[in-house]
Design a protein around this motif. Structure first.
Motif, PDB file in Angstrom:
ATOM      1  N   ASP A 186       0.805  -1.209   0.000  1.00 63.24           N
ATOM      2  CA  ASP A 186       0.000   0.000   0.000  1.00 63.24           C
ATOM      3  C   ASP A 186       0.841   1.262   0.000  1.00 63.24           C
ATOM      4  N   SER A 187       2.071   1.166   0.488  1.00 61.68           N
ATOM      5  CA  SER A 187       2.937   2.345   0.570  1.00 61.68           C
ATOM      6  C   SER A 187       4.067   2.280  -0.452  1.00 61.68           C
ATOM      7  N   GLY A 188       3.784   1.675  -1.602  1.00 60.62           N
ATOM      8  CA  GLY A 188       4.787   1.587  -2.652  1.00 60.62           C
ATOM      9  C   GLY A 188       5.127   2.951  -3.214  1.00 60.62           C
ATOM     10  N   SER A 189       6.184   2.983  -3.979  1.00 58.73           N
ATOM     11  CA  SER A 189       6.692   4.265  -4.461  1.00 58.73           C
ATOM     12  C   SER A 189       5.975   4.724  -5.720  1.00 58.73           C
ATOM     13  N   ILE A 190       5.904   6.055  -5.857  1.00 59.13           N
ATOM     14  CA  ILE A 190       5.513   6.708  -7.104  1.00 59.13           C
ATOM     15  C   ILE A 190       6.801   7.065  -7.833  1.00 59.13           C
ATOM     16  N   ALA A 199       9.572   9.511  -6.567  1.00 56.72           N
ATOM     17  CA  ALA A 199       9.116  10.868  -6.288  1.00 56.72           C
ATOM     18  C   ALA A 199       8.541  10.914  -4.874  1.00 56.72           C
ATOM     19  N   ARG A 200       9.012  11.831  -4.080  1.00 57.25           N
ATOM     20  CA  ARG A 200       8.529  11.964  -2.704  1.00 57.25           C
ATOM     21  C   ARG A 200       7.039  12.298  -2.684  1.00 57.25           C
ATOM     22  N   SER A 201       6.606  13.094  -3.646  1.00 59.00           N
ATOM     23  CA  SER A 201       5.198  13.465  -3.765  1.00 59.00           C
ATOM     24  C   SER A 201       4.933  13.960  -5.174  1.00 59.00           C
ATOM     25  N   VAL A 202       3.661  13.963  -5.548  1.00 56.36           N
ATOM     26  CA  VAL A 202       3.234  14.484  -6.847  1.00 56.36           C
ATOM     27  C   VAL A 202       2.028  15.392  -6.631  1.00 56.36           C
ATOM     28  N   ASP A 203       2.077  16.566  -7.243  1.00 53.07           N
ATOM     29  CA  ASP A 203       0.947  17.496  -7.222  1.00 53.07           C
ATOM     30  C   ASP A 203       0.535  17.785  -8.664  1.00 53.07           C
ATOM     31  N   TYR A 204      -0.763  17.925  -8.889  1.00 51.97           N
ATOM     32  CA  TYR A 204      -1.228  18.296 -10.223  1.00 51.97           C
ATOM     33  C   TYR A 204      -2.487  19.140 -10.123  1.00 51.97           C
ATOM     34  N   VAL A 205      -2.761  19.884 -11.176  1.00 49.97           N
ATOM     35  CA  VAL A 205      -3.995  20.650 -11.290  1.00 49.97           C
ATOM     36  C   VAL A 205      -4.299  20.821 -12.773  1.00 49.97           C
ATOM     37  N   GLY A 206      -5.581  20.829 -13.111  1.00 47.12           N
ATOM     38  CA  GLY A 206      -5.941  21.004 -14.521  1.00 47.12           C
ATOM     39  C   GLY A 206      -7.425  20.824 -14.728  1.00 47.12           C
ATOM     40  N   GLY A 207      -7.804  20.726 -15.985  1.00 46.97           N
ATOM     41  CA  GLY A 207      -9.205  20.532 -16.274  1.00 46.97           C
ATOM     42  C   GLY A 207      -9.500  20.508 -17.759  1.00 46.97           C
ATOM     43  N   ASP A 226      11.198  17.342  -6.909  1.00 43.47           N
ATOM     44  CA  ASP A 226      12.644  17.275  -7.168  1.00 43.47           C
ATOM     45  C   ASP A 226      12.995  16.455  -8.403  1.00 43.47           C
ATOM     46  N   ILE A 227      12.023  16.256  -9.302  1.00 43.07           N
ATOM     47  CA  ILE A 227      12.303  15.524 -10.549  1.00 43.07           C
ATOM     48  C   ILE A 227      11.941  16.381 -11.757  1.00 43.07           C
ATOM     49  N   TRP A 228      10.639  16.685 -11.938  1.00 44.63           N
ATOM     50  CA  TRP A 228      10.249  17.472 -13.104  1.00 44.63           C
ATOM     51  C   TRP A 228       8.971  18.265 -12.851  1.00 44.63           C
TER      52      TRP A 228
END
Length: 436
Positions: A186-190, A199-207, A226-228
């Motif tokens: 359940d706590s696998g990596s992204i 990636a420590r975390s991912v944020d996105y926004v759009g529509g 810290d990637i892209w």
């Protein structure tokens, strides 16, 4: 979450939940839904000249997925819950034929006999705006958790969607972990998939804004910590030409640049595709062109060992995505709906994609360079054939049978860097059942 129940106990639990559902419905919030999806998946791949020595991969598995979605409580802000439980069962596999992605591999190098997990999310709704937290399955061009195997991938975090404005769909999310469709971690990596960097975390926004039933546009942006940073744009238009004829255009563009600590190295990539589809009654013909401008591949979301589905490009097809550095690819596709010929529910598709120009000989990724494997003057092609039948009515309505065959051939260095030459067959039988 790893279960300690036996396969028989789990199957009994799924059956019991289904049998009790009609009686429990009165206690659920109005508009709740419970569905059971059964999927039987056979996967065969013959790898040619495979450097790891395993030429054949052949597995057969059965998946059961129980999904519950509640309605919302009354009031200005309604609350509810979503939950799922899924069970995968090995029907056929061996130590020398595993590795298709259908089943998790144990410490002994063999596919596990079964695997299961359960999870859920809480949700709150204000008008047509919904906030969810927990195990989620967002689907969009920069963070997509679909699957080409037994189960949908799960991501852990927040998602906010809104449909309050007519024609406008908004979507935003923050995620920190997840798992692929053949894992119970359940706590696998992204990951950045091709770079292989977490990636420590991912944020996105759009529509997406739909101007009419003919024209829509989409805009999204995401940040892999810290990637892209990645941006996406789409325009889709359809012209009716006659009662049974139409012409459609679909343009997709991605722009990706390195960000923060540059854990995958320096990135400067623009990738786009343009597809046109002519529809004449039951016949559909698609022509598409796709181009990668960058000395690194167009990279996108991955979970543990499997790719996500956040690659909305015309030539991302069954086996490969045609997303190598500086790759140019062309596609010709034909679709046929046999309902016109007296067989409702039966369809046929075939396509051929060919590419050249693959070249990362000028790649300079900096201190954390994670790419640079393709060489120069690379090329490849893929041919896909698919027959699908969906039962249109009766007791077995929505039962689907899908037979897919693919052939991939690449120049030598491209095969080493990406996916080895192979011939594969997938047979997928799926039956979704609405319990209430």
């Amino acid at each position: 979450m790893k279960s300690t129940l036996s396969p028989r106990q789990r199957l009994l639990g799924l059956a019991l939940a289904g049998s009790l559902a009609p009686y429990a419905q009165a206690d659920l919030v109005e508009d709740s839904h419970l569905t059971l999806n059964a999927i039987n998946f056979f996967f065969y791949r013959n790898n040619l000249n495979n450097p790891d020595g395993q030429n054949y991969r052949k597995e057969w598995a059965q998946g059961l997925s129980l999904n519950f979605s509640s309605g919302y409580t009354a009031g200005l802000i309604g609350v509810g819950v979503d939950a799922y439980a899924q069970l995968g069962i090995r029907l056929d596999s061996g130590k020398g034929t595993s590795g298709t992605g259908l089943l998790p591999i144990g410490d002994d190098g063999r596919a596990q006999a079964e695997y299961s997990e359960a999870g859920g999310a809480v949700k709150a709704r204000l008008s047509q705006t919904v906030l969810k937290f927990g195990n989620l399955t967002p689907m969009n061009p920069v963070f997509g958790t679909g699957s080409a195997r037994l189960f949908t991938m799960q991501a852990n975090g927040f998602q906010l969607t809104s449909d309050d404005l007519a024609g406008l769909h908004l979507d935003a999310g923050h995620f920190t972990s997840g798992n692929d469709g053949a894992s119970t971690n359940d706590s696998g990596s992204i990951k950045a998939l091709f770079a292989g960097v977490d990636a420590r975390s991912v944020d996105y926004v759009g529509g997406q804004y739909t101007f009419s039933d003919r024209f829509s546009v989409s805009l999204y942006g995401s940040r892999f910590a810290d990637i892209w940073q990645q941006y996406y744009g789409n325009a889709n238009y359809r012209w009716p030409l006659a009662d049974t004829q139409s012409l459609g255009l679909d343009l997709n563009v991605y722009r990706t640049t390195d960000y923060g600590k540059r854990l995958a190295g320096e990135i400067d990539n623009t990738t786009w595709s343009l597809a046109t589809r002519y529809q004449n009654g039951p016949h559909g013909i698609t022509l598409a062109y796709q181009q990668v401008d960058g000395d690194e591949p167009f990279d996108y979301l991955g979970f543990d060992q499997q790719p996500g589905t956040s690659i909305y490009l015309a030539n991302s097809v069954q086996v490969v995505d045609f997303n190598a550095p500086n790759e140019r690819s062309w596609q010709l596709r034909y679709d046929l709906d046999l309902a016109t010929f007296g067989v409702p529910g039966l369809s046929f598709m075939t396509r051929y994609v060919s590419s050249d120009g693959i070249d990362d000989s000028h790649y300079r990724g900096g201190a954390h360079a994670a790419y640079g494997r393709y060489g120069d003057d690379g090329q490849r092609w893929e041919r896909d054939i698919e027959v699908r039948y969906v039962v249109p009515s009766g007791k077995a309505r929505d039962l689907s049978l899908r037979l897919r065959q693919a052939t991939l051939r690449s120049s030598q260095q491209v095969a080493k860097a990406d996916t080895v030459d192979n011939d594969e067959v997938r047979l997928i039988i799926e039956y979704p059942l609405s319990i209430f």
